[in-house]
Scaffold this motif. Structure first.
Motif, PDB file in Angstrom:
ATOM      1  N   VAL A 131      -0.525 -66.431 126.806  1.00 17.52           N
ATOM      2  CA  VAL A 131      -1.516 -66.260 126.453  1.00 17.52           C
ATOM      3  C   VAL A 131      -2.558 -65.973 124.600  1.00 17.52           C
ATOM      4  CG1 VAL A 131      -4.693 -66.131 126.265  1.00 17.52           C
ATOM      5  CG2 VAL A 131      -3.202 -67.113 127.740  1.00 17.52           C
ATOM      6  N   VAL A 132      -1.939 -64.510 124.241  1.00 16.84           N
ATOM      7  CA  VAL A 132      -2.452 -63.687 123.200  1.00 16.84           C
ATOM      8  C   VAL A 132      -1.583 -64.549 122.684  1.00 16.84           C
ATOM      9  CG1 VAL A 132      -2.688 -61.334 122.549  1.00 16.84           C
ATOM     10  CG2 VAL A 132      -3.064 -61.529 124.774  1.00 16.84           C
ATOM     11  N   PRO A 133       0.101 -64.092 122.163  1.00 19.28           N
ATOM     12  CA  PRO A 133       0.432 -64.835 121.077  1.00 19.28           C
ATOM     13  C   PRO A 133       0.299 -66.124 120.754  1.00 19.28           C
ATOM     14  CG  PRO A 133       1.637 -64.470 122.744  1.00 19.28           C
ATOM     15  CD  PRO A 133       0.630 -63.810 123.226  1.00 19.28           C
ATOM     16  N   SER A 134      -0.325 -66.946 121.682  1.00 14.20           N
ATOM     17  CA  SER A 134      -0.427 -68.398 121.687  1.00 14.20           C
ATOM     18  C   SER A 134      -2.017 -68.972 120.710  1.00 14.20           C
ATOM     19  CB  SER A 134      -0.377 -69.275 122.643  1.00 14.20           C
ATOM     20  OG  SER A 134       0.790 -69.381 123.668  1.00 14.20           O
ATOM     21  N   ILE A 135      -3.036 -68.023 121.047  1.00 13.03           N
ATOM     22  CA  ILE A 135      -4.164 -68.028 120.142  1.00 13.03           C
ATOM     23  C   ILE A 135      -4.157 -66.643 118.998  1.00 13.03           C
ATOM     24  CG2 ILE A 135      -6.667 -66.741 120.511  1.00 13.03           C
ATOM     25  CD1 ILE A 135      -5.997 -69.169 122.550  1.00 13.03           C
ATOM     26  N   ASN A 136      -2.816 -66.416 118.751  1.00  9.46           N
ATOM     27  CA  ASN A 136      -2.924 -65.587 117.813  1.00  9.46           C
ATOM     28  C   ASN A 136      -2.642 -66.660 116.717  1.00  9.46           C
ATOM     29  OD1 ASN A 136      -3.533 -62.851 118.209  1.00  9.46           O
ATOM     30  ND2 ASN A 136      -1.929 -61.824 118.833  1.00  9.46           N
ATOM     31  N   ARG A 137      -1.423 -67.186 116.905  1.00 11.06           N
ATOM     32  CA  ARG A 137      -1.259 -67.938 116.545  1.00 11.06           C
ATOM     33  C   ARG A 137      -1.866 -68.721 115.860  1.00 11.06           C
ATOM     34  NH1 ARG A 137       2.577 -73.234 117.241  1.00 11.06           N
ATOM     35  NH2 ARG A 137       4.073 -72.727 115.183  1.00 11.06           N
ATOM     36  N   TRP A 138      -2.479 -69.976 116.746  1.00  8.35           N
ATOM     37  CA  TRP A 138      -3.689 -70.666 116.714  1.00  8.35           C
ATOM     38  C   TRP A 138      -4.672 -70.078 115.209  1.00  8.35           C
ATOM     39  CZ3 TRP A 138      -8.809 -69.501 117.797  1.00  8.35           C
ATOM     40  CH2 TRP A 138      -9.399 -71.124 117.993  1.00  8.35           C
ATOM     41  N   MET A 139      -5.215 -68.753 115.966  1.00 10.94           N
ATOM     42  CA  MET A 139      -5.642 -68.673 114.721  1.00 10.94           C
ATOM     43  C   MET A 139      -5.439 -68.330 113.251  1.00 10.94           C
ATOM     44  SD  MET A 139      -8.036 -65.785 116.365  1.00 10.94           S
ATOM     45  CE  MET A 139      -6.812 -64.414 116.756  1.00 10.94           C
ATOM     46  N   ALA A 162       5.328 -69.295 121.336  1.00  9.16           N
ATOM     47  CA  ALA A 162       4.442 -68.744 121.104  1.00  9.16           C
ATOM     48  C   ALA A 162       4.056 -67.740 119.824  1.00  9.16           C
ATOM     49  CB  ALA A 162       3.414 -68.288 121.993  1.00  9.16           C
ATOM     50  N   ARG A 163       4.663 -67.181 120.085  1.00 12.25           N
ATOM     51  CA  ARG A 163       5.727 -65.955 118.730  1.00 12.25           C
ATOM     52  C   ARG A 163       6.384 -66.599 117.379  1.00 12.25           C
ATOM     53  NH1 ARG A 163       3.894 -61.223 120.169  1.00 12.25           N
ATOM     54  NH2 ARG A 163       4.042 -60.666 122.535  1.00 12.25           N
ATOM     55  N   THR A 164       6.714 -67.999 117.396  1.00 16.14           N
ATOM     56  CA  THR A 164       7.250 -68.343 116.435  1.00 16.14           C
ATOM     57  C   THR A 164       5.987 -68.537 114.984  1.00 16.14           C
ATOM     58  OG1 THR A 164       8.454 -69.910 117.754  1.00 16.14           O
ATOM     59  CG2 THR A 164       7.886 -70.601 115.137  1.00 16.14           C
ATOM     60  N   ASP A 165       6.780 -67.756 114.080  1.00 18.35           N
ATOM     61  CA  ASP A 165       5.828 -67.870 112.700  1.00 18.35           C
ATOM     62  C   ASP A 165       4.940 -68.977 113.131  1.00 18.35           C
ATOM     63  OD1 ASP A 165       5.309 -68.627 109.610  1.00 18.35           O
ATOM     64  OD2 ASP A 165       5.671 -66.644 109.537  1.00 18.35           O
ATOM     65  N   ALA A 166       3.678 -69.096 112.221  1.00 24.52           N
ATOM     66  CA  ALA A 166       2.914 -70.290 112.066  1.00 24.52           C
ATOM     67  C   ALA A 166       2.749 -71.161 111.187  1.00 24.52           C
ATOM     68  CB  ALA A 166       0.813 -69.399 112.480  1.00 24.52           C
ATOM     69  N   PHE A 167       3.564 -71.112 110.399  1.00 22.39           N
ATOM     70  CA  PHE A 167       4.103 -71.975 109.448  1.00 22.39           C
ATOM     71  C   PHE A 167       5.389 -71.875 109.549  1.00 22.39           C
ATOM     72  CE2 PHE A 167       0.598 -69.244 108.061  1.00 22.39           C
ATOM     73  CZ  PHE A 167      -0.478 -70.000 107.080  1.00 22.39           C
ATOM     74  N   GLN A 168       6.366 -72.026 110.003  1.00 19.46           N
ATOM     75  CA  GLN A 168       7.254 -72.344 110.592  1.00 19.46           C
ATOM     76  C   GLN A 168       7.063 -73.811 111.883  1.00 19.46           C
ATOM     77  OE1 GLN A 168      10.148 -72.322 108.848  1.00 19.46           O
ATOM     78  NE2 GLN A 168       8.627 -71.150 107.702  1.00 19.46           N
ATOM     79  N   GLN A 169       7.581 -74.831 113.043  1.00 13.60           N
ATOM     80  CA  GLN A 169       7.609 -75.307 113.418  1.00 13.60           C
ATOM     81  C   GLN A 169       7.986 -75.357 114.362  1.00 13.60           C
ATOM     82  OE1 GLN A 169       7.778 -79.665 112.440  1.00 13.60           O
ATOM     83  NE2 GLN A 169       8.392 -79.427 110.587  1.00 13.60           N
TER      84      GLN A 169
END
Length: 530
Positions: free
Chosen positions: A112-120, A175-182
């Protein structure tokens, strides 16, 4: 033969011969739902892109901590519940027991934590939430804790974001994938599994019911809240670009649901007593003309303003839904018509008689001297394609030195991410539309952001819009929210991060033996065959 007659003729001819690859009489007929989606699925990552087709894909396979009902109230979904302490500055959320990802792994707070961080990083509502989060920590396998700088009453609504982009929970490794990478894999814990082994972009997308999924045990199914009960073992998206072919398949029962038939096809389908035509969302979607603020000619506010006298919202909306007045709205501003923040502030430039001559004069005053500009847009998705055609005709009549680049929707979605100038393949203008929930308020309103290079594609830098948005989050009551919304609209209609080109009801067509469809989006829980 005009386009409408040609499509009708094609549909009749198509109905006479079965589509290759479909079987109308199949042993598992009542367990398989076949539909033609609004566009081809080219990106699997609903955090990376705001494309509605990828959002719909996301709702199939992912789940979120909270959902929103039709009144936009947050309800626990993956969350069992929460505890609020320290005058709202500490919020502990507990996961429901027994949640599993599609690969069999349990859903943990560590996911959950990295998923929410990536979404933010990507979502406007999430970006605002991030400014008040001191820490988001794992307490144990089933609990996460938000430590906030101050109380944030909209936390649960943010985590229940319905559209573009929802706060979907992914396995930690994704979820630990960079938010600007698919993200290249599609593994969630939602009611359907993505069948990667059957995925053929441009042809077929397949989902199967997640037999390990445990719907919430209480509440009423409404939008993304309440029990998500899947009645079909398998859902198939058949990518059929030709409208007449898709209509023929729906008429013969080879498909069950055609998400976005064009207006002339709707007229044909209404004659078939076995097909229902209805609004997919009771609230209208809004179409927009988006400028690229980084490069000439539209990095100049006067050039953006110059074309307003030539914009006819009626022309754009009739291209999308036809001439039936009940299906579209003009006089549309920044917020979804029929919702509390919708207003008419600053819309004078879009009302009254339209004038190409006035627009051309303003272009000359702004210094336009035949500089090239590029309009990009799709050919294979109803509303953006129709608006792009009207826009292409308009820029030509205005005398722009225009390069019109029409591609499939997936290519347009990829290309609009480019910040390069014209001579390096960049773009200057595009048309698209957003779901009603996206424009209800400033929280998740992507095109209304004015935060420069962190903004949605087009990257406007309008500090005053950001100040007003921040003030809206602090508003103590609805009248204050409405006052701020009016001021935001006044600023936006002067600075023009985009131009609203009207709102419309998106009509969908499905076989009458389907019942229980959840209004709002193309959602696949609740719907079943009678």
């Amino acid at each position: 033969m005009n386009r409408r007659d040609l499509l009708k003729a094609g549909a009749v001819a198509g109905a006479a011969g079965a589509l290759p690859g479909f079987a109308t009489a199949q042993p598992a007929q009542n367990r398989v739902l076949k539909m033609v989606p609004q566009a081809n699925l080219t990106s699997l990552d609903p955090i990376w892109t705001t494309a509605n087709i990828t959002r719909n894909h996301g709702h199939m396979i992912y789940d979120s901590l909270y959902g929103l009902d039709a009144e936009f109230r947050a309800q626990p979904q993956m969350a069992e519940g929460h505890v609020i302490e320290d005058e709202g500055r500490t919020v502990t959320i507990t996961l429901r027991p027994g949640l599993k990802f599609h690969d069999g792994e349990p859903v943990r707070a560590q996911d959950v934590v990295p998923s929410i961080n990536r979404w933010m990083r990507r979502n406007p509502f999430g970006q605002k939430l991030a400014t008040v989060v001191d820490a988001l920590d794992v307490v144990d396998d089933r609990r996460v804790r938000f430590r906030l700088k101050r109380a944030f009453p909209l936390l649960f609504k943010a985590l229940g974001q319905v559209s573009n982009s929802p706060a979907f929970i992914m396995p930690e490794r994704l979820a630990r994938t960079d938010a600007f990478q698919q993200v290249r894999e599609a593994i969630g814990s939602g009611p359907f599994r993505f069948k990667a082994d059957e995925f053929n972009s441009g042809s077929l997308v397949v989902y199967e019911r997640n037999r390990d999924y445990i719907p919430v045990s209480s509440g009423t199914t409404s939008l993304t809240a309440g029990p998500k009960i899947a009645h079909f073992d398998r859902v198939e998206w058949h990518i059929i670009v030709d409208a007449a072919t898709a209509a023929a398949a729906l008429q013969t029962g080879e498909i069950d649901w055609y998400e976005q038939p064009p207006p002339e096809i709707q007229q044909l389908l209404r004659r078939n007593r076995n097909i229902a035509i209805e609004a997919i969302d009771p609230l209208p979607l809004t179409g927009i003309l988006r400028f690229n603020h980084l490069h000439a000619p539209f990095n100049d506010k006067k050039m953006r303003q110059a074309i307003l006298p030539a914009i006819s919202q009626e022309d754009f909306m009739q291209a999308v839904v036809g001439t039936e007045a009940a299906l579209y709205r003009t006089g549309v501003g920044l917020f979804t018509p029929g919702t509390p923040l919708a207003n008419d502030e600053g819309l004078e430039a879009l009302k009254g008689p339209r004038s190409l001559d006035r627009a051309k004069a303003l272009m000359r005053e702004a210094g336009y001297t035949n500089q090239p500009m590029r309009l990009i847009g799709p050919t294979d998705i109803l509303a953006p394609a129709a608006m792009t055609q009207v826009g292409a005709d308009l820029v030509r009549r205005l005398g722009f030195n225009a390069d019109i680049v029409l591609t499939d929707w997936g290519t347009t979605v990829q290309r609009r991410t480019s910040r390069e100038p014209f001579d390096r393949g960049g773009w200057n203008m595009l048309f698209t539309s957003f779901s009603s929930v996206d424009f209800v308020d400033p929280a998740a309103h992507f095109p209304l952001r004015g935060n420069g290079t962190n903004a949605w594609f087009g990257w406007p830098d309008i500090p005053r819009l950001e100040e007003l948005r921040d003030a809206w989050f602090e508003a103590p009551d609805l009248p204050t929210e409405q006052r701020l919304a009016r001021e935001m609209q006044r600023v936006a209609m002067d600075e023009l991060p985009y131009v609203p080109v009207g709102s419309y009801l998106s009509m969908t067509a499905l076989r009458r033996n389907l019942t229980g469809r959840v209004p709002g989006l193309a959602l696949y829980w609740g719907i079943r065959r009678t």
